[in-house]
Design a protein around this motif. Structure first.
Motif, PDB file in Angstrom:
ATOM      1  N   ASN A  68      -3.326   7.920   7.090  1.00 18.41           N
ATOM      2  CA  ASN A  68      -3.594   6.867   6.118  1.00 18.41           C
ATOM      3  C   ASN A  68      -4.476   5.773   6.682  1.00 18.41           C
ATOM      4  O   ASN A  68      -5.301   5.196   5.981  1.00 18.41           O
ATOM      5  N   ILE A  69      -4.279   5.484   7.974  1.00 19.16           N
ATOM      6  CA  ILE A  69      -5.099   4.453   8.617  1.00 19.16           C
ATOM      7  C   ILE A  69      -6.556   4.878   8.649  1.00 19.16           C
ATOM      8  O   ILE A  69      -7.459   4.083   8.407  1.00 19.16           O
ATOM      9  N   SER A  70      -6.786   6.162   8.953  1.00 22.44           N
ATOM     10  CA  SER A  70      -8.177   6.598   9.064  1.00 22.44           C
ATOM     11  C   SER A  70      -8.718   7.165   7.765  1.00 22.44           C
ATOM     12  O   SER A  70      -9.816   7.696   7.728  1.00 22.44           O
ATOM     13  N   GLY A  71      -7.933   7.064   6.700  1.00 23.13           N
ATOM     14  CA  GLY A  71      -8.402   7.526   5.395  1.00 23.13           C
ATOM     15  C   GLY A  71      -8.475   9.034   5.276  1.00 23.13           C
ATOM     16  O   GLY A  71      -9.119   9.573   4.383  1.00 23.13           O
ATOM     17  N   LYS A  72      -7.799   9.738   6.211  1.00 25.62           N
ATOM     18  CA  LYS A  72      -7.838  11.205   6.140  1.00 25.62           C
ATOM     19  C   LYS A  72      -6.661  11.710   5.318  1.00 25.62           C
ATOM     20  O   LYS A  72      -5.728  10.980   5.042  1.00 25.62           O
ATOM     21  N   LYS A  73      -6.738  12.985   4.972  1.00 28.69           N
ATOM     22  CA  LYS A  73      -5.652  13.582   4.196  1.00 28.69           C
ATOM     23  C   LYS A  73      -4.639  14.193   5.161  1.00 28.69           C
ATOM     24  O   LYS A  73      -5.022  14.749   6.198  1.00 28.69           O
ATOM     25  N   PHE A  74      -3.343  14.100   4.846  1.00 28.81           N
ATOM     26  CA  PHE A  74      -2.317  14.736   5.665  1.00 28.81           C
ATOM     27  C   PHE A  74      -1.553  15.717   4.795  1.00 28.81           C
ATOM     28  O   PHE A  74      -1.076  15.374   3.726  1.00 28.81           O
ATOM     29  N   GLU A  75      -1.472  16.945   5.255  1.00 31.39           N
ATOM     30  CA  GLU A  75      -0.779  17.954   4.466  1.00 31.39           C
ATOM     31  C   GLU A  75       0.236  18.681   5.304  1.00 31.39           C
ATOM     32  O   GLU A  75       0.002  18.914   6.488  1.00 31.39           O
ATOM     33  N   ALA A 117      10.283  -0.668  -7.302  1.00 35.29           N
ATOM     34  CA  ALA A 117       9.523  -0.360  -6.091  1.00 35.29           C
ATOM     35  C   ALA A 117       8.274   0.453  -6.440  1.00 35.29           C
ATOM     36  O   ALA A 117       7.204   0.264  -5.871  1.00 35.29           O
ATOM     37  N   ARG A 118       8.420   1.379  -7.387  1.00 37.29           N
ATOM     38  CA  ARG A 118       7.283   2.188  -7.824  1.00 37.29           C
ATOM     39  C   ARG A 118       6.177   1.315  -8.380  1.00 37.29           C
ATOM     40  O   ARG A 118       4.993   1.522  -8.121  1.00 37.29           O
ATOM     41  N   LYS A 119       6.570   0.290  -9.155  1.00 41.09           N
ATOM     42  CA  LYS A 119       5.576  -0.577  -9.805  1.00 41.09           C
ATOM     43  C   LYS A 119       4.839  -1.423  -8.767  1.00 41.09           C
ATOM     44  O   LYS A 119       3.696  -1.812  -8.993  1.00 41.09           O
ATOM     45  N   ARG A 120       5.513  -1.713  -7.633  1.00 45.34           N
ATOM     46  CA  ARG A 120       4.936  -2.659  -6.682  1.00 45.34           C
ATOM     47  C   ARG A 120       4.164  -1.981  -5.567  1.00 45.34           C
ATOM     48  O   ARG A 120       3.796  -2.627  -4.580  1.00 45.34           O
ATOM     49  N   THR A 121       3.905  -0.671  -5.695  1.00 44.65           N
ATOM     50  CA  THR A 121       3.231   0.003  -4.584  1.00 44.65           C
ATOM     51  C   THR A 121       2.151   0.947  -5.073  1.00 44.65           C
ATOM     52  O   THR A 121       2.232   1.482  -6.174  1.00 44.65           O
ATOM     53  N   LYS A 122       1.111   1.142  -4.210  1.00 42.79           N
ATOM     54  CA  LYS A 122       0.058   2.104  -4.566  1.00 42.79           C
ATOM     55  C   LYS A 122       0.580   3.514  -4.336  1.00 42.79           C
ATOM     56  O   LYS A 122       0.464   4.388  -5.195  1.00 42.79           O
ATOM     57  N   THR A 123       1.152   3.715  -3.136  1.00 44.66           N
ATOM     58  CA  THR A 123       1.630   5.049  -2.762  1.00 44.66           C
ATOM     59  C   THR A 123       3.129   4.997  -2.537  1.00 44.66           C
ATOM     60  O   THR A 123       3.626   4.089  -1.880  1.00 44.66           O
ATOM     61  N   LEU A 124       3.844   5.976  -3.087  1.00 44.59           N
ATOM     62  CA  LEU A 124       5.292   6.052  -2.879  1.00 44.59           C
ATOM     63  C   LEU A 124       5.611   7.352  -2.152  1.00 44.59           C
ATOM     64  O   LEU A 124       5.201   8.429  -2.579  1.00 44.59           O
ATOM     65  N   VAL A 125       6.300   7.226  -1.022  1.00 42.86           N
ATOM     66  CA  VAL A 125       6.604   8.397  -0.201  1.00 42.86           C
ATOM     67  C   VAL A 125       8.120   8.553  -0.100  1.00 42.86           C
ATOM     68  O   VAL A 125       8.803   7.632   0.344  1.00 42.86           O
ATOM     69  N   ALA A 126       8.634   9.692  -0.515  1.00 42.28           N
ATOM     70  CA  ALA A 126      10.062   9.977  -0.366  1.00 42.28           C
ATOM     71  C   ALA A 126      10.273  10.511   1.041  1.00 42.28           C
ATOM     72  O   ALA A 126       9.558  11.424   1.473  1.00 42.28           O
ATOM     73  N   ILE A 127      11.208   9.919   1.793  1.00 38.26           N
ATOM     74  CA  ILE A 127      11.433  10.384   3.154  1.00 38.26           C
ATOM     75  C   ILE A 127      12.861  10.900   3.328  1.00 38.26           C
ATOM     76  O   ILE A 127      13.812  10.276   2.884  1.00 38.26           O
ATOM     77  N   GLY A 128      12.957  12.066   3.940  1.00 37.99           N
ATOM     78  CA  GLY A 128      14.266  12.620   4.251  1.00 37.99           C
ATOM     79  C   GLY A 128      14.849  13.437   3.113  1.00 37.99           C
ATOM     80  O   GLY A 128      14.457  13.321   1.957  1.00 37.99           O
ATOM     81  N   ASP A 148       0.841  -1.197   0.000  1.00 33.98           N
ATOM     82  CA  ASP A 148       0.000   0.000   0.000  1.00 33.98           C
ATOM     83  C   ASP A 148       0.877   1.247   0.000  1.00 33.98           C
ATOM     84  O   ASP A 148       0.643   2.188  -0.736  1.00 33.98           O
ATOM     85  N   ILE A 149       1.873   1.246   0.902  1.00 34.43           N
ATOM     86  CA  ILE A 149       2.766   2.411   0.982  1.00 34.43           C
ATOM     87  C   ILE A 149       4.214   1.926   0.967  1.00 34.43           C
ATOM     88  O   ILE A 149       4.569   1.007   1.708  1.00 34.43           O
ATOM     89  N   THR A 150       5.028   2.519   0.131  1.00 35.17           N
ATOM     90  CA  THR A 150       6.466   2.268   0.156  1.00 35.17           C
ATOM     91  C   THR A 150       7.174   3.570   0.488  1.00 35.17           C
ATOM     92  O   THR A 150       6.950   4.586  -0.175  1.00 35.17           O
ATOM     93  N   PHE A 151       7.988   3.536   1.542  1.00 36.42           N
ATOM     94  CA  PHE A 151       8.789   4.697   1.913  1.00 36.42           C
ATOM     95  C   PHE A 151      10.176   4.528   1.296  1.00 36.42           C
ATOM     96  O   PHE A 151      10.803   3.488   1.453  1.00 36.42           O
ATOM     97  N   VAL A 157      10.981   8.695 -10.556  1.00 35.50           N
ATOM     98  CA  VAL A 157       9.654   8.071 -10.484  1.00 35.50           C
ATOM     99  C   VAL A 157       8.661   9.063  -9.907  1.00 35.50           C
ATOM    100  O   VAL A 157       9.040  10.057  -9.297  1.00 35.50           O
ATOM    101  N   LYS A 158       7.374   8.749 -10.064  1.00 31.74           N
ATOM    102  CA  LYS A 158       6.327   9.603  -9.507  1.00 31.74           C
ATOM    103  C   LYS A 158       6.317   9.431  -7.989  1.00 31.74           C
ATOM    104  O   LYS A 158       6.274   8.318  -7.467  1.00 31.74           O
ATOM    105  N   VAL A 159       6.367  10.554  -7.285  1.00 31.26           N
ATOM    106  CA  VAL A 159       6.338  10.541  -5.824  1.00 31.26           C
ATOM    107  C   VAL A 159       4.988  11.078  -5.377  1.00 31.26           C
ATOM    108  O   VAL A 159       4.583  12.162  -5.783  1.00 31.26           O
ATOM    109  N   ASP A 160       4.285  10.301  -4.542  1.00 35.32           N
ATOM    110  CA  ASP A 160       2.946  10.716  -4.122  1.00 35.32           C
ATOM    111  C   ASP A 160       2.967  11.654  -2.931  1.00 35.32           C
ATOM    112  O   ASP A 160       2.061  12.460  -2.751  1.00 35.32           O
TER     113      ASP A 160
END
Lengths: 254, 417
Positions: free
Chosen positions: A154-161, A77-88, A57-60, A131-134
């Protein structure tokens, strides 16, 4: 029927592992999350690897893609995940890894390695160049509270900004005296807030580890620092965590 | 039999292993380091001195304070700066936090799963133990956060001192929690001491800092169990770094032999100076001096955690008398110079050398990390240990390979830098 857990993967490219450590630094909160809401199925630092057929679901992504293998790993990794998050900072804006782009990299590599000739020495790019970063969780290291809030959202389906504003807003709210007025260089006016002006509170000028906010401009920071640093030194300060190329792109109107 | 592991999990950084056992012997154990080369020493050239600790702490998120302190000490030598006692006091304290934190990460999260039959610490059945490990690591995290500003990549550590000092309440908080944390550490020691470490030994040269007054962690001269006595500034003539075509990390040699650094090395050389509880636990532990079984490096680390907690207590008890001390950084007068900064990082002796010009910019940089020093020794151990296992499955020999590599606690990001 029990809600299924969010399937998470943590991938590390060329990095210092500091952002991955912040997951472990969640401590008891991580134990709670693992009990009910998330399954960290692939995490080299603290667990192991998943099967090639697994999907997430999420790849960091931590770190910058420096080698050919890492670029390949990132695209897979991009292909194998719904959401991709770049950290740091390294993943989001290049970080200290990007400093290589601002010097003569051929000089640098032959300074370090006197004998072997076949080290990979490509220019460093952040993850979003390949790659596309979500979503991005910036900082060096990332902000543990933002990481936690992001996962909870993400657990509660809310948006985080993350609010697009300079570090100055939090710095002033905390009652700090502006370091620029004391002749101490600070990139806070062009840097994305959300760190609660941690470094400023400790009387260390902002080094821009969270990257630029939406309204940052090269003219702005040059003006703010012109009495403290020379034009070359201002560029050096922007190079440190990988911001110079980004602020020059803004400047050129892209 | 060929053993090939592409990527080893539960170590810091990216490395793999390849080796072949032919007629009961392994002649080619290779620690393949895949970590991307960030060329840190190269990119420091030409930069201002105050960028150095920011960049070098980011060599590694697990031991950033070690790099920051080694850099700062080296630069202070370049500029002939002698820092006041208060600054040394706070630096020792944050270094203790760094060692406890790094050893906790390694023992609790990298090593324990192997001996508790779990994939990760979060999957172990002994939940009480997991809570204790998290509480102990959390305490050391707080030590680093209170003094340095955050756990990874300290903010307040600069040349000549600190940019800010924690409020007295923070020190009182740490002091109040210490008795419980020490108790937890001793309980965890009993568990780590009881793990069935393989019976393996290979005589090795152990090298570490030694100090007349205390267990050598912050300063001193370099010694070994083979009679070495060296001023740390001579490390480049005493040890040689060399490149291998299968690794972005360099390897080290002393004379013609490999050597080891880190907790087991320090315990072997400096055990007389351990604090009382740590010394008592060493005596009843599975470590028999001189101890050449590198699997017991983890037990040495847990003993060091207890030593460092006792040392923390001693320092915190001095805080009230330290209130007149000077902790804050001064204005720095740069000059041309050369300086070597040495410190015991969690994994062993760390050397940083810088040469500055009269503007305070870097003209020369050299960083030799503990992992780069012991990788060759690890290969030698693997080459001896793996064939000794006789006829076992491919899967099991792969596991044993990983367990020995983990025991060394390699920090691959550091070794490459």
């Amino acid at each position: 029927m029990p809600k299924s857990k969010i399937k998470i993967r943590i991938v590390s490219l060329t990095s210092c592992d500091g952002c991955q450590l912040e997951f472990l630094n969640l401590g008891e909160r991580l134990i709670k999350l693992l009990e009910n809401d998330i399954d960290i199925a692939d995490f080299r630092l603290a667990k192991g690897f998943s099967k090639k057929s697994d999907r997430f679901d999420i790849t960091f992504i931590e770190g910058a893609p420096v080698t050919k293998n890492e670029r390949k790993l990132l695209k897979e990794a991009r292909k194998r995940t719904k959401t991709l998050v770049a950290i740091g900072a390294c993943a989001c804006i290049g970080g200290v890894t990007e400093l290589k782009n601002y010097c003569d990299k051929y000089d640098a590599v032959s300074y370090v390695y006197k004998k072997e000739k076949n080290y990979e020495n490509a220019d460093v790019k952040p993850v979003k160049a390949l790659v596309k970063v979500d979503f991005e969780l910036p900082g060096c290291p990332l902000n543990r509270e933002e990481l936690y809030s992001f996962i909870k959202a993400n657990i509660s389906g809310k948006k985080f900004e993350i609010k697009q504003q300079p570090v100055c807003v939090e710095c002033q709210k905390n009652g700090n005296k502006c370091l620029l007025k004391e002749g101490i260089a600070c990139l806070g006016s062009v840097t994305l807030g959300g760190c609660d002006a941690l470094c400023l509170g400790l009387r260390y000028g902002c080094i821009g580890c969270r990257g630029l906010h939406k309204f940052a401009s090269y003219e702005n920071i040059k003006k703010r620092l012109e009495d403290i640093l020379s034009p070359e030194e201002i560029d050096e300060a922007l190079q440190l965590l990988g911001n110079l190329d980004d602020i020059l792109m803004v400047c050129s109107g892209r | 039999m060929k053993i090939k592991i592409n990527l080893i999990e539960k170590i810091e950084g990216h490395a793999g292993f390849v080796g072949k056992i032919v007629k009961g012997k392994m002649n080619d154990a290779k620690l393949e380091v895949h970590q991307g080369a960030r060329l840190i020493e190269g990119i420091l050239i030409g930069r201002k001195y105050d960028d150095v600790p920011i960049i070098t702490s980011r060599i590694c998120g697990v031991c950033p304070v070690a790099h920051s302190l080694a850099s700062i000490k080296a630069l202070e030598k370049c500029f002939n700066i002698e820092v006041p006692d208060g600054v040394v006091f706070l630096r020792r304290l944050i270094q203790l936090g760094q060692i406890i934190q790094s050893h906790s990460l390694h023992a609790f999260f990298f090593v324990s799963p192997d001996f508790l039959g779990a994939k990760s610490s979060f999957d172990i059945e002994e939940k009480e133990m997991l809570h204790k490990m998290i509480e102990l690591k959390g305490f050391s995290n707080d030590m680093m956060e209170y003094i340095g500003g955050r756990i990874s990549h300290p903010v307040t550590l600069v040349v000549s001192g600190f940019t800010a000092v924690p409020d007295k309440k923070k020190f009182l908080d740490l002091r109040k929690r210490l008795p419980k944390i020490k108790k937890i550490a001793k309980e965890l020691f009993e568990i780590f001491n009881s793990f069935p470490y393989p019976d393996f030994k290979r005589e090795t040269e152990y090298i570490a800092l030694q100090n007349k007054h205390s267990y050598g962690l912050y300063s001193g001269y370099i010694v070994s169990n083979k009679g070495l006595e060296m001023n740390p500034t001579d490390y480049k003539t005493e040890f040689k770094e060399y490149e291998k075509d299968y690794s972005t990390a360099k390897f080290s040699i002393h004379g013609r032999e490999t050597f080891m650094v880190g907790a087991l090395s320090r315990i072997n050389l400096n055990n007389e100076k351990l604090n009382p509880s740590a010394k008592k636990l060493l005596r009843k532990s599975c470590i028999n001096l001189p101890e050449f079984n590198t699997f017991k490096n983890t037990v040495a680390q847990v003993i060091e955690i207890i030593h460092c907690l006792e040392e923390t207590e001693k320092l915190l008890d001095k805080i009230s008398t330290a209130k007149k001390e000077k902790f804050l950084a001064d204005e720095v007068k740069v000059k041309a110079g050369i300086g070597v900064g040495v410190i015991e990082a969690p994994r062993g002796t760390l050397y940083h050398t810088y040469e500055t010009n009269k503007e305070g910019r870097i003209v020369h940089a050299d960083i030799v990390t503990p992992t780069a020093q012991f990788l060759a020794n690890l290969e030698k151990d693997l080459a001896l240990y793996l064939p000794s296992l006789g006829k076992i499955s491919q899967k099991e020999i792969g596991n044993q390979t990983k367990i020995l590599i983990r025991a060394y606690d390699p920090c691959i990001s550091c070794s490459t830098h």
